[in-house]
Design a protein around this motif. Sequence first.
Motif, PDB file in Angstrom:
ATOM      1  N   ASN A 101       0.852  -1.194   0.000  1.00  0.00           N
ATOM      2  CA  ASN A 101       0.000   0.000   0.000  1.00  0.00           C
ATOM      3  C   ASN A 101       0.889   1.247   0.000  1.00  0.00           C
ATOM      4  O   ASN A 101       1.588   1.506   0.973  1.00  0.00           O
ATOM      5  CB  ASN A 101      -0.897   0.011   1.237  1.00  0.00           C
ATOM      6  CG  ASN A 101      -2.003   1.041   1.148  1.00  0.00           C
ATOM      7  OD1 ASN A 101      -3.126   0.719   0.762  1.00  0.00           O
ATOM      8  ND2 ASN A 101      -1.723   2.276   1.499  1.00  0.00           N
ATOM      9  N   ILE A 102       0.860   1.991  -1.102  1.00  0.00           N
ATOM     10  CA  ILE A 102       1.657   3.213  -1.206  1.00  0.00           C
ATOM     11  C   ILE A 102       0.736   4.379  -1.551  1.00  0.00           C
ATOM     12  O   ILE A 102      -0.093   4.281  -2.466  1.00  0.00           O
ATOM     13  CB  ILE A 102       2.761   3.078  -2.259  1.00  0.00           C
ATOM     14  CG1 ILE A 102       3.705   1.932  -1.883  1.00  0.00           C
ATOM     15  CG2 ILE A 102       3.553   4.372  -2.392  1.00  0.00           C
ATOM     16  CD1 ILE A 102       4.818   1.719  -2.856  1.00  0.00           C
ATOM     17  N   ASN A 103       0.874   5.463  -0.828  1.00  0.00           N
ATOM     18  CA  ASN A 103       0.097   6.669  -1.064  1.00  0.00           C
ATOM     19  C   ASN A 103       1.018   7.789  -1.514  1.00  0.00           C
ATOM     20  O   ASN A 103       1.790   8.320  -0.719  1.00  0.00           O
ATOM     21  CB  ASN A 103      -0.632   7.089   0.223  1.00  0.00           C
ATOM     22  CG  ASN A 103      -1.692   6.096   0.629  1.00  0.00           C
ATOM     23  OD1 ASN A 103      -2.624   5.819  -0.119  1.00  0.00           O
ATOM     24  ND2 ASN A 103      -1.543   5.519   1.819  1.00  0.00           N
ATOM     25  N   GLY A 104       0.933   8.133  -2.783  1.00  0.00           N
ATOM     26  CA  GLY A 104       1.688   9.250  -3.311  1.00  0.00           C
ATOM     27  C   GLY A 104       3.111   8.916  -3.675  1.00  0.00           C
ATOM     28  O   GLY A 104       3.761   8.080  -3.045  1.00  0.00           O
ATOM     29  N   GLY A 105       3.584   9.557  -4.743  1.00  0.00           N
ATOM     30  CA  GLY A 105       4.955   9.352  -5.168  1.00  0.00           C
ATOM     31  C   GLY A 105       5.059   9.287  -6.678  1.00  0.00           C
ATOM     32  O   GLY A 105       4.062   9.374  -7.409  1.00  0.00           O
ATOM     33  N   VAL A 137      -1.977  -1.787  -3.888  1.00  0.00           N
ATOM     34  CA  VAL A 137      -2.687  -0.513  -3.959  1.00  0.00           C
ATOM     35  C   VAL A 137      -1.646   0.587  -4.115  1.00  0.00           C
ATOM     36  O   VAL A 137      -0.796   0.779  -3.240  1.00  0.00           O
ATOM     37  CB  VAL A 137      -3.544  -0.255  -2.703  1.00  0.00           C
ATOM     38  CG1 VAL A 137      -4.250   1.096  -2.813  1.00  0.00           C
ATOM     39  CG2 VAL A 137      -4.570  -1.373  -2.508  1.00  0.00           C
ATOM     40  N   LEU A 138      -1.709   1.284  -5.237  1.00  0.00           N
ATOM     41  CA  LEU A 138      -0.776   2.371  -5.528  1.00  0.00           C
ATOM     42  C   LEU A 138      -1.624   3.608  -5.793  1.00  0.00           C
ATOM     43  O   LEU A 138      -2.086   3.836  -6.905  1.00  0.00           O
ATOM     44  CB  LEU A 138       0.085   2.016  -6.743  1.00  0.00           C
ATOM     45  CG  LEU A 138       0.879   0.713  -6.622  1.00  0.00           C
ATOM     46  CD1 LEU A 138       1.522   0.352  -7.949  1.00  0.00           C
ATOM     47  CD2 LEU A 138       1.930   0.822  -5.529  1.00  0.00           C
ATOM     48  N   ASP A 139      -1.822   4.416  -4.767  1.00  0.00           N
ATOM     49  CA  ASP A 139      -2.795   5.501  -4.825  1.00  0.00           C
ATOM     50  C   ASP A 139      -2.097   6.852  -4.959  1.00  0.00           C
ATOM     51  O   ASP A 139      -1.113   7.134  -4.261  1.00  0.00           O
ATOM     52  CB  ASP A 139      -3.638   5.487  -3.545  1.00  0.00           C
ATOM     53  CG  ASP A 139      -4.925   6.282  -3.679  1.00  0.00           C
ATOM     54  OD1 ASP A 139      -5.282   6.638  -4.816  1.00  0.00           O
ATOM     55  OD2 ASP A 139      -5.560   6.547  -2.655  1.00  0.00           O
ATOM     56  N   GLY A 140      -2.607   7.679  -5.855  1.00  0.00           N
ATOM     57  CA  GLY A 140      -2.079   9.021  -6.001  1.00  0.00           C
ATOM     58  C   GLY A 140      -0.653   9.063  -6.510  1.00  0.00           C
ATOM     59  O   GLY A 140       0.118   9.954  -6.149  1.00  0.00           O
ATOM     60  N   GLY A 192      -5.300   3.212  -7.754  1.00  0.00           N
ATOM     61  CA  GLY A 192      -6.266   4.261  -7.434  1.00  0.00           C
ATOM     62  C   GLY A 192      -5.679   5.647  -7.608  1.00  0.00           C
ATOM     63  O   GLY A 192      -4.599   5.939  -7.102  1.00  0.00           O
ATOM     64  N   GLU A 193      -6.407   6.526  -8.301  1.00  0.00           N
ATOM     65  CA  GLU A 193      -6.021   7.934  -8.431  1.00  0.00           C
ATOM     66  C   GLU A 193      -4.608   8.112  -8.971  1.00  0.00           C
ATOM     67  O   GLU A 193      -3.917   9.065  -8.628  1.00  0.00           O
ATOM     68  CB  GLU A 193      -6.124   8.632  -7.063  1.00  0.00           C
ATOM     69  CG  GLU A 193      -7.495   8.605  -6.428  1.00  0.00           C
ATOM     70  CD  GLU A 193      -8.509   9.465  -7.173  1.00  0.00           C
ATOM     71  OE1 GLU A 193      -8.115  10.339  -7.945  1.00  0.00           O
ATOM     72  OE2 GLU A 193      -9.706   9.256  -6.964  1.00  0.00           O
ATOM     73  N   SER A 194      -4.163   7.200  -9.832  1.00  0.00           N
ATOM     74  CA  SER A 194      -2.803   7.294 -10.353  1.00  0.00           C
ATOM     75  C   SER A 194      -2.809   7.574 -11.849  1.00  0.00           C
ATOM     76  O   SER A 194      -3.794   7.317 -12.544  1.00  0.00           O
ATOM     77  CB  SER A 194      -2.032   5.999 -10.071  1.00  0.00           C
ATOM     78  OG  SER A 194      -1.807   5.849  -8.680  1.00  0.00           O
ATOM     79  N   LYS A 214      -7.379  13.866  -8.127  1.00  0.00           N
ATOM     80  CA  LYS A 214      -7.427  14.280  -9.531  1.00  0.00           C
ATOM     81  C   LYS A 214      -7.944  13.195 -10.462  1.00  0.00           C
ATOM     82  O   LYS A 214      -7.918  13.351 -11.681  1.00  0.00           O
ATOM     83  CB  LYS A 214      -6.026  14.725  -9.972  1.00  0.00           C
ATOM     84  CG  LYS A 214      -5.492  15.934  -9.209  1.00  0.00           C
ATOM     85  CD  LYS A 214      -4.114  16.319  -9.704  1.00  0.00           C
ATOM     86  CE  LYS A 214      -3.579  17.527  -8.935  1.00  0.00           C
ATOM     87  NZ  LYS A 214      -2.223  17.922  -9.392  1.00  0.00           N
ATOM     88  N   GLY A 215      -8.408  12.088  -9.924  1.00  0.00           N
ATOM     89  CA  GLY A 215      -8.887  11.015 -10.769  1.00  0.00           C
ATOM     90  C   GLY A 215      -7.759  10.175 -11.333  1.00  0.00           C
ATOM     91  O   GLY A 215      -6.590  10.311 -10.943  1.00  0.00           O
ATOM     92  N   SER A 216      -8.102   9.287 -12.267  1.00  0.00           N
ATOM     93  CA  SER A 216      -7.132   8.376 -12.866  1.00  0.00           C
ATOM     94  C   SER A 216      -7.100   8.585 -14.373  1.00  0.00           C
ATOM     95  O   SER A 216      -8.137   8.498 -15.035  1.00  0.00           O
ATOM     96  CB  SER A 216      -7.512   6.919 -12.557  1.00  0.00           C
ATOM     97  OG  SER A 216      -7.503   6.681 -11.160  1.00  0.00           O
ATOM     98  N   GLN A 217      -5.918   8.867 -14.894  1.00  0.00           N
ATOM     99  CA  GLN A 217      -5.771   9.082 -16.332  1.00  0.00           C
ATOM    100  C   GLN A 217      -4.521   8.381 -16.845  1.00  0.00           C
ATOM    101  O   GLN A 217      -3.574   8.140 -16.100  1.00  0.00           O
ATOM    102  CB  GLN A 217      -5.650  10.576 -16.672  1.00  0.00           C
ATOM    103  CG  GLN A 217      -6.794  11.456 -16.241  1.00  0.00           C
ATOM    104  CD  GLN A 217      -6.628  11.979 -14.846  1.00  0.00           C
ATOM    105  OE1 GLN A 217      -5.494  12.211 -14.400  1.00  0.00           O
ATOM    106  NE2 GLN A 217      -7.727  12.174 -14.138  1.00  0.00           N
ATOM    107  N   HIS A 218      -4.543   8.074 -18.142  1.00  0.00           N
ATOM    108  CA  HIS A 218      -3.372   7.542 -18.837  1.00  0.00           C
ATOM    109  C   HIS A 218      -2.938   6.207 -18.236  1.00  0.00           C
ATOM    110  O   HIS A 218      -1.961   6.117 -17.477  1.00  0.00           O
ATOM    111  CB  HIS A 218      -2.215   8.547 -18.802  1.00  0.00           C
ATOM    112  CG  HIS A 218      -2.604   9.951 -19.155  1.00  0.00           C
ATOM    113  ND1 HIS A 218      -3.346  10.242 -20.264  1.00  0.00           N
ATOM    114  CD2 HIS A 218      -2.355  11.131 -18.535  1.00  0.00           C
ATOM    115  CE1 HIS A 218      -3.544  11.556 -20.324  1.00  0.00           C
ATOM    116  NE2 HIS A 218      -2.964  12.111 -19.273  1.00  0.00           N
ATOM    117  N   LEU A 219      -3.670   5.169 -18.594  1.00  0.00           N
ATOM    118  CA  LEU A 219      -3.382   3.826 -18.094  1.00  0.00           C
ATOM    119  C   LEU A 219      -3.314   2.857 -19.266  1.00  0.00           C
ATOM    120  O   LEU A 219      -4.138   2.922 -20.195  1.00  0.00           O
ATOM    121  CB  LEU A 219      -4.451   3.365 -17.103  1.00  0.00           C
ATOM    122  CG  LEU A 219      -4.743   4.288 -15.914  1.00  0.00           C
ATOM    123  CD1 LEU A 219      -6.097   4.962 -16.108  1.00  0.00           C
ATOM    124  CD2 LEU A 219      -4.745   3.538 -14.604  1.00  0.00           C
TER     125      LEU A 219
END
Length: 546
Positions: free
Chosen positions: A226-230, A249-252, A306-308, A333-338
Amino acid sequence: MRTQGSHALLSPKSLSHAIHVLIGSTAFVASFACAATQAPVQTSWGTTAAEPSLPAASAVCTTLTARRTPVNGSLDASDADPSKSAPDTEDLQSAIDHCAVTGGAVKLVAVANGPSGFLSGPLTLRSGVTLWLDKNVTLFASRNPKDFDNGLGLCGIANKTDKVSCYALLNGNHVDNAGIVGEGIIDGRGGSLLTGGANKGLRSWWDVAYQTKTSSVTQHNPRLLNINGGNHFTLSGVTLQNSPNFHVVLDGMDDVLAWNVKILSPSLAYTVQGNACPKGTTPDAKTPATCFTPDTVKNTDGFDPGESTHVVLAYSYISTGDDHVAVKAGSGKGSQHLLFSHDHLYAGHGMSIGSETNTGVSDMTVEDLTVDGHDGSNSVGIRIKSDVSRGGAVSDVVYRGVCMRNVRQPLVFDAFYSSTKTKKSYPSFTGIEVHDFHDLGSVAYGGGQATFEAYASYPLRIVLDNVQFDGTQPTTYLKGHNGGPGTLPANTVFTLGPGPVSFAKAMEQKHGNGVSFDGAVTQSPAPRDCTSAFVPMSSVLATAPL
């Protein structure tokens, strides 16, 4: 590795030399060696992603040798004493914290005579440090809830409280230029009996999770990663299995590369070949289970970005008890470019978007996808799901080149996924395209079910082009659910062609309100060739029961 400004991966040739990743105005330097063995993939945002190389010997700041010997893939025989539940945590964390080499790596290696492991509680990943699990090494999670509890005293139980109460095994906040690589395994031991807390000797993590299926409670189980931000995070080659809850889970985050990753629950340590558990051995929320199936390992999502943004998952293999992939957008900011490219999915709930889409999902491509659902009762292929309590805009999502079989719900586009009285924002699914999709059918479910359901004010807009089912066609004339339209398909604008859609005529003859058909079939290509698409998961992962 990628350059931060363009998110572009260097060519395989360049990966054999020292590379420079810019962090603001500071150069981050790392040396790599090892030629790429799988073809690079091209992203929709104009960059090329290639197979990451392992760190060079000069980048290794610490090497730790495993001390534990697993028996049949398990450490249960050696950690029954809760006071000895996580003996390697301090050494592992110290190695990560004190890795002073720029772009350094902490390498975990096995003893010379075969498989070996580490036993740890929660660890915190650091910027600029790669965790390298070598072949024959398994990082086992503690099964003592006290090790993971964040202070609420709830980890390891199920109750009415929905507060987050457990740390993950691997945690990180605002982690830059880091990763987890190698041929080793990270094992959450979801099916092992807990050694502490209220459920000591009574339930495993998965037994606790199963209580949510039989009563209105919330499980308090740890995630695996679980990583939040980076920025600039790499997962390569590793196996993540048997998580008590979500696996990854890789969020933000921005710029995530996951390549040749294997995600599995349950492994053979907790099930039998084919997940054919004998009657009376699986969870019943009362007695501890001795055998698990994908349907009884609840909430074990595979890969959740999530949100990445700028996310690539390529050449990976996933079999779980929940979503294989769950792209979410609940805040930020949502999730874009996947990009999801050349992936294989097995048991599980599909290549999914949602159900949180509040802040929007856009520019997502799925290409060369293979799904073999093994006739699971909850098996799903590709899915977009949301509801009026957490809906938002999902746009520009393209599925191209899909082979599928033995799936109960091959196609799901559902704006009424859950029943809710809270109305915050309406789901809107537009610019959805499915090209060159071939379903070979299911032994148990024939053509399965295809769901197309949206709100009248926010119709689903979807292109179907060369979408073909062998034999029995999917059932599309369904009853609405969760307060949705009475008859499906409903509130959907179909654009058909130029390739054929094998079930289009049935939908044109029977459907609900708000349905229209545009486009024209002007070509008649053969169905996508799936002759070599399906491979057993056990052929790439020895611990897989499928």
